[in-house]
Design a protein around this motif. Structure first.
Motif, short mmCIF file in Angstrom:
data_model
loop_
_atom_site.label_atom_id
_atom_site.label_comp_id
_atom_site.label_asym_id
_atom_site.label_seq_id
_atom_site.Cartn_x
_atom_site.Cartn_y
_atom_site.Cartn_z
N LYS A 127 0.84 -1.21 0.00
CA LYS A 127 0.00 0.00 0.00
C LYS A 127 0.87 1.25 0.00
CE LYS A 127 -3.94 2.00 2.52
NZ LYS A 127 -4.85 1.81 3.68
N PHE A 128 1.90 1.26 0.82
CA PHE A 128 2.80 2.41 0.85
C PHE A 128 3.48 2.61 -0.51
CE2 PHE A 128 3.34 1.87 5.69
CZ PHE A 128 2.41 2.88 5.95
N ARG A 129 3.87 1.52 -1.17
CA ARG A 129 4.47 1.64 -2.51
C ARG A 129 3.47 2.24 -3.49
NH1 ARG A 129 6.38 -3.52 -1.19
NH2 ARG A 129 4.92 -4.56 -2.61
N PHE A 130 2.22 1.78 -3.41
CA PHE A 130 1.18 2.31 -4.29
C PHE A 130 1.03 3.81 -4.07
CE2 PHE A 130 -3.16 3.69 -4.97
CZ PHE A 130 -3.46 3.18 -6.23
N LEU A 131 0.92 4.24 -2.83
CA LEU A 131 0.74 5.66 -2.54
C LEU A 131 1.91 6.48 -3.08
CD1 LEU A 131 -0.63 5.48 1.12
CD2 LEU A 131 -1.94 5.76 -0.99
N GLU A 132 3.12 5.97 -2.90
CA GLU A 132 4.31 6.69 -3.37
C GLU A 132 4.29 6.85 -4.89
OE1 GLU A 132 9.21 6.46 -3.04
OE2 GLU A 132 7.98 4.81 -2.29
N GLN A 133 3.84 5.82 -5.59
CA GLN A 133 3.80 5.87 -7.06
C GLN A 133 2.63 6.69 -7.58
OE1 GLN A 133 3.66 1.89 -8.63
NE2 GLN A 133 5.43 1.20 -7.46
N PHE A 134 1.50 6.60 -6.87
CA PHE A 134 0.26 7.16 -7.39
C PHE A 134 0.19 8.68 -7.25
CE2 PHE A 134 -4.58 7.10 -7.55
CZ PHE A 134 -4.61 6.71 -8.88
N HIS A 135 0.83 9.22 -6.23
CA HIS A 135 0.79 10.67 -6.02
C HIS A 135 1.31 11.45 -7.22
CE1 HIS A 135 2.08 14.62 -4.47
NE2 HIS A 135 0.98 14.54 -3.76
N PRO A 136 2.50 11.14 -7.74
CA PRO A 136 2.98 11.91 -8.90
C PRO A 136 2.09 11.72 -10.12
CG PRO A 136 4.49 10.10 -8.38
CD PRO A 136 3.54 10.21 -7.23
N HIS A 137 1.46 10.56 -10.26
CA HIS A 137 0.54 10.38 -11.39
C HIS A 137 -0.63 11.35 -11.28
CE1 HIS A 137 -2.08 8.56 -14.37
NE2 HIS A 137 -3.02 8.49 -13.45
N LEU A 138 -1.20 11.49 -10.08
CA LEU A 138 -2.32 12.41 -9.90
C LEU A 138 -1.89 13.86 -10.09
CD1 LEU A 138 -4.16 10.79 -6.86
CD2 LEU A 138 -4.76 10.64 -9.29
N ARG A 179 -2.58 9.08 6.48
CA ARG A 179 -3.30 10.35 6.63
C ARG A 179 -2.46 11.51 6.13
NH1 ARG A 179 -4.65 10.83 12.58
NH2 ARG A 179 -6.00 12.53 11.85
N ALA A 180 -1.15 11.45 6.37
CA ALA A 180 -0.25 12.51 5.87
C ALA A 180 -0.23 12.51 4.35
CB ALA A 180 1.15 12.30 6.44
N TRP A 181 -0.29 11.34 3.75
CA TRP A 181 -0.34 11.26 2.28
C TRP A 181 -1.58 11.96 1.76
CZ3 TRP A 181 -3.61 9.43 -1.47
CH2 TRP A 181 -3.06 9.27 -2.75
N MET A 182 -2.72 11.73 2.41
CA MET A 182 -3.95 12.39 1.99
C MET A 182 -3.84 13.90 2.14
SD MET A 182 -6.42 10.48 0.76
CE MET A 182 -7.88 11.46 1.08
N THR A 183 -3.29 14.35 3.25
CA THR A 183 -3.13 15.78 3.48
C THR A 183 -2.25 16.39 2.40
OG1 THR A 183 -3.42 15.55 5.87
CG2 THR A 183 -2.28 17.51 5.10
N LYS A 184 -1.18 15.71 2.06
CA LYS A 184 -0.30 16.19 1.00
C LYS A 184 -1.03 16.25 -0.34
CE LYS A 184 4.01 14.98 -1.42
NZ LYS A 184 5.11 13.98 -1.52
#
Length: 267
Positions: A127-138, A179-184
């Motif tokens: 899940k953490f890997r997904f979040l790290e990859q998905f943020h720059p895509h968005l 939660r920090a990922w969402m805030t970012k």
């Protein structure tokens, strides 16, 4: 008005046996983004390509009976894209994007299913890997086009987004890092730079009414011990078109409730 619904099906075959198609005939959404289809192309063929007059477009997981997302729409897309460029997570069927581009506008409707880490540390790290990859895509999408992403995010962002926030601070879905990922992503300190949590734009303070998922354990549903895991995340211009939101808690097609938001938008 453009009516857009999101729903984790927990299996399309199961959800349709519980009356999903009949409900869609009544609701008449323009699009419904679905997650956890839990089917393959061969399962969908001849039965689920359409629901209630809506044409389906899918991204299936390679693993049978696992994950999978789709968008059912009344409107013909100009393009359909599956996956976001991740070898690991595209194999799990987590992203389908329908584009409705015109000479004057670039617009996407996206259905996404974020990984859950609740089964153990291995999946939490995934899940953490997904979040790290998905943020720059968005972030890239936001720079190129308007869009609304609907999906099961598997993160409750704030304390008001789940019933028992104190006892869940060390559990997947409410971890500080998630939660920090969402805030970012939402750039709450500078809204002009991030995406918008559309439901929270319309209902900034609701608590019990906001939940979209309930555990099958204990009496979670009966006691409304829920989590808000299902979101519309939109580029700011799209979010400003949102007019009303509805969570259909009495519709028990799965362990999630449908989330519908109406937008002052014409495709």
């Amino acid at each position: 008005m453009f009516k857009l619904t999101s729903l984790n099906l927990n299996g399309i075959r199961s959800a349709t046996t519980k009356g999903l198609e009949q409900w869609l005939h009544t609701l008449r959404p323009d699009c419904i983004c679905v997650q956890e289809v839990k089917a393959q192309q061969s399962d969908v063929a001849g039965r689920f390509e359409q629901l209630a007059g809506l044409d389906g477009h899918f991204h299936f997981a390679q693993k049978k009976g696992y994950s999978g997302v789709g968008v059912y729409t009344r409107h013909e897309p100009s393009d359909v894209r599956t996956g976001y460029g991740s070898e690991e997570f595209d194999a799990e069927g987590r992203y389908v994007e329908l584009r409705f581009d015109t000479p004057a506008r670039k617009l996407s409707i996206i259905s996404a299913y974020f990984p859950s880490g609740s089964s153990g540390e291995e999946r939490q790290q995934a899940k953490f890997r997904f979040l790290e990859q998905f943020h720059p895509h968005l972030v890239q999408c936001r720079g190129e086009r308007e869009f609304i992403l609907c999906g099961d995010i598997n993160i409750a962002h704030q304390q008001i987004d789940l019933k028992n926030w104190r006892s869940n601070q060390k559990n997947s879905g409410f971890l500080p890092e998630e939660r920090a990922w969402m805030t970012k992503l939402l750039h709450t300190t500078d809204p002009s730079e991030g995406l918008v949590d559309v439901y929270r734009l319309l209902h900034p303070e609701t608590t019990d009414e906001a939940y979209t998922w309930w555990s099958n354990r204990g009496q979670a549903w009966a006691n409304n011990v829920g989590w808000r895991l299902d979101y519309h995340l939109a580029s700011p211009a799209m979010a400003q078109l949102a007019r009303s939101a509805s969570i259909y808690k009495t519709q028990r097609f799965s362990d999630h409730a449908p989330l519908t938001i109406d937008y002052a938008l014409a495709l």
